[in-house]
Write a protein that holds these residues in place. Sequence first.
Motif, PDB file in Angstrom:
ATOM      1  N   ASP A 183       0.855  -1.192   0.000  1.00 54.86           N
ATOM      2  CA  ASP A 183       0.000   0.000   0.000  1.00 54.86           C
ATOM      3  C   ASP A 183       0.890   1.240   0.000  1.00 54.86           C
ATOM      4  N   TYR A 186      -2.252   4.355  -3.188  1.00 51.82           N
ATOM      5  CA  TYR A 186      -3.657   3.939  -3.175  1.00 51.82           C
ATOM      6  C   TYR A 186      -4.271   4.353  -4.504  1.00 51.82           C
ATOM      7  N   HIS A 247      -3.474  -2.302  -2.750  1.00 50.37           N
ATOM      8  CA  HIS A 247      -3.743  -0.972  -3.320  1.00 50.37           C
ATOM      9  C   HIS A 247      -2.743  -0.542  -4.383  1.00 50.37           C
ATOM     10  N   ASP A 418      -1.167  -3.947   6.340  1.00 51.49           N
ATOM     11  CA  ASP A 418      -2.505  -3.944   5.739  1.00 51.49           C
ATOM     12  C   ASP A 418      -3.631  -3.481   6.660  1.00 51.49           C
ATOM     13  N   HIS A 420      -3.712  -1.424   9.287  1.00 45.64           N
ATOM     14  CA  HIS A 420      -3.671  -0.029   9.729  1.00 45.64           C
ATOM     15  C   HIS A 420      -3.641   0.137  11.252  1.00 45.64           C
ATOM     16  N   SER A 450      -2.596   5.890   6.682  1.00 47.99           N
ATOM     17  CA  SER A 450      -3.930   5.454   6.272  1.00 47.99           C
ATOM     18  C   SER A 450      -4.877   5.381   7.464  1.00 47.99           C
TER      19      SER A 450
END
Length: 524
Positions: A183, A186, A247, A418, A420, A450
């Motif tokens: 990620d 995004y 992402h 992943d 967060h 994120s």
Amino acid sequence: MAMRIDRRRFLQASAGIALLAGVSRTPLFAGTLGDNPFTLGVASGDPWPDGFVIWTRLAPRPLDAHGGMPAVRVPVRWEVAEDEGFRRVVRQGEAIAMPELGHSVHVEVEGLRPHRHYWYRFALAGSDASPAGRARTAPLAGAVVDRARIAVAGCQHWEMGWYDAWGHLAGEPDLDLVFHYGDYIYEGGTTPLGPSANGEWTCVRQHAGGEIYSIDDYRRRYAQYKSDPQLQAAHAACAFAASFDDHEIDNNYAGDIDQDGTAPEIFALRRLAGLQAWYENMPVRKAQFPSLQAGLTAYRRLDWGRLLRTHVLDTRSFRSDQPCDDGKIKPCGPDAHDSPEILGRTQEAWLDQGLANDAAWNLLAQQIIVMPVDFRAEGASEPSFATDLWDGYRPARARLVESIRRHGLSNVVIASGDHHRHLVGEVPENDEAPDGRKVAVEFQAASMTSNGNGFGEERLGHIRRNNPHFALYTDRRGYQLFDITPTQWTTEVKAMDYVDRPGSPIRTLQRFVVAPDRPKLERA
Ligand code: FE
Ligand code: CA
């Protein structure tokens, strides 16, 4: 600092390269770009005992088409020195930045000495040198090594926060490697500035353009993210081991299946565009070059003497579809969480083979939570499991546990991202007995930005209570630091106070230690 290139020498050199390159008649660029072509910084990656990858990408105007580059091949000089002042240059050469590859440059530097720091930089005709980056080669295979320090970071949504955490990471002392769990970008379009619709985060700066589909879209998105000076500082400070999660292509994709039900042959084209852009923008080796026929092999091993073997995994490319249409079909009971493949059989066999080693530690550097997690809501009587995590792929997890057991390993540490949130816990041997015997410890690093500021441990107490194998679970932004010695693994959990405005300090929330003879967490 200027590494200006003598024009005549440069033209001779480019002529030589054009002859060598032979096949292409695309003209070589011999003019002056007139702007700073190094706006995306420099990077290094995948250190091995005699070298590492060095990377840059020419983009005088990052958000313009082709980064503002003319559609020509451009020779780029590079050099590697033993000192920060580039007085002792030990390797140098020329690489061609090609329009086909977004004018990225990847050099696999060889012939360096093991386990020492080097500095590198680039230049092209008419430009000043790029900023310098620093990287450390790996120790020799079999060497006794006292220590390694690895940072784990990812999930850096551009709109959801400022990159001060990357600035802090850039300043961490004695880092050998940054594992990026993905990620990095995004794929979504532009969000209105200010508080999000659900009020949980704040859009502090906006994506350029709508959702990304084409190779040019993906390149431009990387260029926007990479234009951030604090992210550039982290890359310049230390080699990365880059991987990707969803992402980089599309939320929660699985192999050639996306979340929108697009025909797989159509999604496969988008995925190839995203993977090509990932290759172009990451400091990875030719072994990770995307291919129309075979896709891209992101999984690989990095050894650090006898101290550590890192297995970088790809949990996206070869997985079967998530169960219950990724949780949208309800109810999706625990017994439905049996999607068969997360690594795919080829990668799984490769990992199993690679676990046969006598390193002090094995690090599984991957993307998504491995341990079972019961996410049931406060007061709910039935357990609730996520479908996109290893929990959706229980047969694959059972085979991983069995592989670790078969090799008799008590020294397996898993890095994940992943989700967060910082999550630290022990991976049970048996899904049904989370407080029973353990097979590994898992450190899941929170996002860099994120989901915005986060709310700490508030509202998560019931999840802690329902998951006895958790040692820490908190909704904060930040990264983790691994300090690894032959007898002890220490993980420092780092958290930002806020990311919705610049300048947040970072704090150590907690430290955990692990010994290699037992997968058990202790608070330090
Ligand atoms: Fe993420
Ligand atoms: Ca993700």
